[in-house]
Write an enzyme that holds these catalytic residues in place. Structure first.
Site, mmCIF file in Angstrom:
data_model
loop_
_atom_site.group_PDB
_atom_site.id
_atom_site.type_symbol
_atom_site.label_atom_id
_atom_site.label_comp_id
_atom_site.label_asym_id
_atom_site.label_seq_id
_atom_site.Cartn_x
_atom_site.Cartn_y
_atom_site.Cartn_z
ATOM 1 N N GLU A 18 0.799 -1.232 0.000
ATOM 2 C CA GLU A 18 0.000 0.000 0.000
ATOM 3 C C GLU A 18 0.831 1.281 0.000
ATOM 4 O O GLU A 18 0.511 2.236 -0.677
ATOM 5 C CB GLU A 18 -0.934 0.051 1.224
ATOM 6 C CG GLU A 18 -2.099 -0.893 1.153
ATOM 7 C CD GLU A 18 -1.914 -2.048 2.106
ATOM 8 O OE1 GLU A 18 -2.906 -2.507 2.639
ATOM 9 O OE2 GLU A 18 -0.764 -2.486 2.295
ATOM 10 N N GLU A 108 -9.968 -4.591 4.525
ATOM 11 C CA GLU A 108 -9.673 -3.495 3.610
ATOM 12 C C GLU A 108 -8.477 -3.840 2.727
ATOM 13 O O GLU A 108 -8.479 -3.574 1.525
ATOM 14 C CB GLU A 108 -9.401 -2.206 4.402
ATOM 15 C CG GLU A 108 -9.300 -0.989 3.512
ATOM 16 C CD GLU A 108 -9.304 0.312 4.300
ATOM 17 O OE1 GLU A 108 -9.388 1.372 3.681
ATOM 18 O OE2 GLU A 108 -9.216 0.255 5.537
#
Length: 954
Positions: A18, A108
């Site tokens: 990420e 997520e």
């Protein structure tokens, strides 16, 4: 599927994580055959506005970004600020033989991995790479043992995202129409706001009760030492066998909860104290019990946030930002977890350090096991702990500042969790005697001694109540036995008053949300940040105070959407989402019931309107609720009686109090300070506000123009202006603007005179001209008084100089070299103490943009709700901690040169291919800058659209 041997020998693998920080750390643990790149968070999401929705979608789909009539199909779009990154990932993937999706192993993170796979459309083998700590061993093991994408986790996350979109985009417009534009509703944020509002209602309804008791200091008559004090302090417990009332015995109405209790007032307490002055006291009983305290479980997300708030003064958001950095740089395990479980490796590391640092006597025979007590905990995660198979001590990390403090907290808690219990004794001593009036009085004292500190040698948990006694505090009593005589050295009467329930702090609100099982613990920091940013809640010190605006919002939601802000309803929705994650429920049927009602479609909404406050199935029809708004009286839901005919109203431009009806005789109205805590708006204070003169203060007529001069209290402070005749042109080339001037800081709207007003409006004042004939003027500007000569400005030290400075003084100022640096520092407005992180003195100063706190290294502006007078040291430290967590402000990129004209573009087309390539290389930096500028523009549009269109994720 494991990586192939061929790829391992000479192939190229693309690993996507990420964040850039995580990518940098992981790259160092992998060989030259790996390329590690960041997605920089989510690469696509539901559209933030209708403009982002593809043209083929119309109607409700364009508004919601979800096709509710076709199985709630979401319309995903690549974020405008991520298109360049997606392009880069596609280019890297085209040169790769394998793809590893290494996003976080939570819902997520799983959804981000799925979005990457959907957008990149890889034609090479894809692996899901997961790890809970960023260490060399963990990363290399993760590469060797990939897994498949977990579609059930993706479904649960996507259902949550769609649910929150429907909730926000359907309910928020109701708030715009009935309360104020720009407001938002959210599945968890609205419930969190309701909790804060309900606590304030309790404080408003609270009635304090006064009660008195006696405190006696009793002496044994012998010399004492630390292990055997010579005296003890005891509190009056009973009189003639009747228990003396304490604060816990009174209700919120100020009345005793039970009748069989003695309520002492001041007169009775003082009389009893006088009667006991010559009483002989004896020890009536000594009760001793063994004391044992077990260590606290290792940190999970919420307990870390709570403890960091108590001990370090960090807000929940700041805590997660610092923890994120620690995780990405390989110091701790993943910081979003509901689990208290430690791996065997972690237990072994903790036990090794217990022996090394504290000795074998502090190590229990068997490792301590902490079961995951949190409902629906994601057991795949560990607790938050130092990373690796050997824990680095804080001193070994090389960390500084906030990261050092938080790491030390996590390290201590983890090590302490594998230590022995603390043991000791608790003792209760009762002392009695007969008063001169014949009444029997009995006093009680309790003590605690710790014979073996165990885990407390390493760590003691903080408390939300600042007056609470911590676990490691001892209270030693004299060694007395039943029948021993004691002398009363002093008996005093003490008055007390019951206090309203304490407001929530960030720590206690996180605790409350978790105990009620509302929302996901990993989102609490962002939820609290949202309600603060939206103006629903502001801070006074560490306390969360609801604004009057939030009272109106919660009032509307409770009366007309009761079930949507019901605590049990919200918790049950969380259960349902967890059932979807476990494969026990299907997303689409669940969403149909939530949106359309029990029938599950637009044609079968029967009874869905009852979903607002009914007692049936918790999945009523949202669509029906937001369709018929005729029953919502906007004035009623924004009005709150204060008393004496005074009503508080929340208007579109802020709160105000009003008595009587508009345009009728006796009508009064005045604004209420927006930073006023609702429980402070008493009838007396409301009367005081209404008694203050409001509107325009007529100061008199200008003797020259004949126009009326008035003083007003405006949006940016008090000012004076003139009232022009009605026939004065206000537009066009002949328009005349009224003279206007702000009051000096030393002036008050209540006392300013006509003479002072005319002087103010005479500014700017011509001081004179310099030897070259350039005019020098004295002016009052945004940042204070100054002199101006052409384009050369010089600051003045006081506003009074605007009228008193002479030409000679002005020329002397201009004769000095212009100060390019900062002006002389102003003295601090308040000293707060020493910051626990930087260990430097913290003060409050007056800055260009208002008061701020600083420790000499970090500056943090005071927020709404903070003031120089009321700010506490803890609040100052918290503001600095939040500012440090954000890091230094990013410098604004220079704008790219303007595009060439069409003629130049035409000429450019005639250049050779070689020239084109050369130009392309030269313009790379400009394109990057342009992209950044476009990203910022898009971000601004996105933010504006979000404010208009809906709510955040929860």
């Amino acid at each position: 599927m494991s990586p192939t041997s061929e790829t391992a020998q000479g192939g190229r693998r693309l690993v996507i994580v990420e964040s850039p920080a995580k990518a940098k750390t992981i790259k160092g643990y992998l060989g030259p055959g790996y390329v590690v790149e960041a997605s920089v968070g989510h690469i696509r999401d539901l559209p933030s506005g209708a403009a982002e929705v593809p043209e083929k979608y119309t109607g409700e789909v364009r508004r919601l970004g979800v096709d509710v009539d076709h199985d709630f199909q979401p319309i995903y779009v690549v974020n405008a600020d991520k298109k360049a990154q997606v392009r880069k990932l596609k280019e890297l993937l085209a040169e790769s033989d394998e793809l590893f999706l290494a996003t976080d192993e939570d819902r997520e993170g799983e959804a981000i991995a799925w979005h990457l796979q959907e957008v990149l459309k890889p034609k090479v083998p894809v692996h899901r790479m997961v790890f809970h700590e960023i260490t060399k061993d963990a990363i290399q093991q993760a590469v060797r043992n990939p897994r498949e994408l977990n579609k059930r986790m993706v479904d649960a996350q996507e259902t949550r995202r769609i649910l929150d979109r429907l909730y926000g985009y359907e309910v928020s417009p109701v708030l715009w129409k009935k309360v104020m534009r720009g407001l938002s509703a959210g599945r968890v944020q609205s419930v969190a706001t309701r909790l804060v509002v309900e606590r304030e209602r309790e404080r408003i309804a609270f009635r304090s009760a006064e009660y008195w008791d006696l405190t006696g200091t009793f002496s044994t008559g012998r010399a004492g030492d630390p292990s055997d004090p010579s005296s003890l302090v005891a509190r009056l417990a009973t009189v003639d066998g009747k228990r003396v009332a304490q604060g816990r015995d009174f209700g919120a109405d100020g009345q005793l909860k039970t009748a069989n209790i003695l309520h002492l007032d001041e007169e009775k307490a003082r009389a009893l104290a006088a009667s006991l002055a010559d009483t002989r006291f004896t020890v009536r009983s000594v009760e001793s019990k063994p004391y044992r305290r077990s260590p606290y479980a290792p940190f999970r997300t919420t307990t870390l946030q709570q403890e960091a708030s108590r001990k370090l003064g960090f807000g929940a958001k700041a805590t997660m930002q610092v923890a994120q950095k620690l995780y990405e740089n390989g110091f701790i395990t993943y910081m979003r977890t509901d689990s208290t479980v430690l791996s065997e490796t972690a237990v072994a590391a903790a036990r090794a350090q217990v022996t090394q640092l504290y000795g074998a006597e502090y190590l229990p025979e068997q490792p301590r096991v902490y079961a995951g007590k949190v409902k629906n905990a994601q057991e795949a995660h560990e607790a938050i702990r130092p990373s690796g198979d050997r824990f680095r001590t804080p001193a070994e990390t090389g960390l500084t500042g906030d990261q050092f403090k938080l790491y030390e907290l996590i390290w201590k808690r983890t090590v302490a969790s594998q230590m022995k219990d603390a043991t000791g004794n608790s003792v209760t001593v009762k002392i009695g005697g007969t008063a001169a009036d014949g009444r029997d009085a009995e006093f009680s004292a309790s003590g605690k001694t710790i014979t073996f500190h165990g885990f407390m040698k390493a760590y003691v948990e903080g408390a939300d109540d600042p007056n609470a006694e911590l676990d490691d505090r001892e209270r030693r009593l004299p060694q007395v036995a039943e029948g021993d005589a004691l002398a009363a050295e002093e008996i005093t009467a003490d008055g007390h008053a019951t206090k309203p329930p304490a407001r929530y702090t960030e720590a206690s609100l996180v605790k409350e949300l978790e105990e009620r099982e509302i929302g996901r613990p990993s989102t609490y920091a962002s939820i609290i940040g949202t309600i603060l940013d939206r103006g629903y809640v502001f801070k006074k010190g560490t306390a969360l105070v609801p604004s009057f605006l939030s009272f109106a919002v919660v009032n509307l939601l409770e009366k007309h959407f009761g079930r949507l802000v019901d605590y049990d309803f919200t918790a049950r929705m969380e259960d349902d989402l967890d059932r979807i994650a476990r494969g026990e429920a299907q997303a689409v049927p669940w969403l149909k019931r939530f949106y359309f009602g029990e029938g599950g479609s637009a044609e079968a909404q029967g009874g869905a309107a009852d979903a607002g406050n009914g007692d049936g199935d918790h999945l009523g029809g949202l669509k029906e609720l937001v369709t018929d708004l005729g029953a919502i009286d906007a004035r009623e839901i924004s009005s709150f009686p204060v008393g004496n005919g005074i009503v508080l109203r929340v208007g579109r431009y802020g709160p105000y109090v009003e008595r009587g009806e508009k345009d009728q005789e006796g009508h009064q109205r005045t604004d209420v300070p927006e930073d006023l805590a609702p429980d402070e708006l008493t009838v007396e204070y409301a009367e005081e506000l209404l008694a203050k003169p409001s509107g325009d203060f007529e100061l008199g007529k200008d003797p020259v123009s004949g126009n009326m001069i008035v003083a007003k209290d405006g949006r940016y402070g008090p000012y004076v202006t003139e009232i022009l005749p009605e026939d004065t042109p206000k537009t066009g080339k002949n328009a005349v603007k009224p003279r206007t001037a702000s009051l000096f800081k030393s002036m008050s709207i209540d006392t300013v005179t006509l003479e002072e007003a005319l002087k103010l409006m005479s500014l700017p004042r011509v001081v004179g001209t310099d030897p070259e004939g350039v005019e020098i003027t004295a002016q009052n500007g945004r940042y204070g008084p100054y002199l101006k000569k052409g384009t050369d400005s010089r600051s003045l030290t006081s506003e009074d100089q605007l009228f008193t400075i002479t030409l000679e003084e002005a020329l002397a100022i201009y004769a000095q070299p212009k100060q390019r640096g900062r002006a002389a520092a102003k003295p601090p407005l308040k000293e707060l103490g020493t910051d626990p992180v930087s260990e430097k003195p913290v003060v409050v100063k007056d800055g260009r943009f208002g008061p701020y706190v600083t420790d000499g290294e970090t500056n943090a502006t005071l927020r709404t709700g903070d003031s120089v007078e009321t700010i506490t040291p803890e609040r100052g430290y918290e503001l600095l901690a939040e500012k440090r967590a954000k890091g230094p402000a990013k410098k604004t990129a220079k704008k790219a040169p303007a595009k060439k004209t069409a003629a130049k573009k035409t000429a450019a087309k005639k250049t050779t291919t070689t020239a084109k390539k050369t130009a392309a290389k030269k313009t790379t930096a400009a394109k990057t800058t342009t992209a950044k500028t476009a990203t910022k523009t898009a971000a601004k549009k996105t933010t504006a659209a979000k404010k208009t269109a809906g709510a955040p994720s929860e």
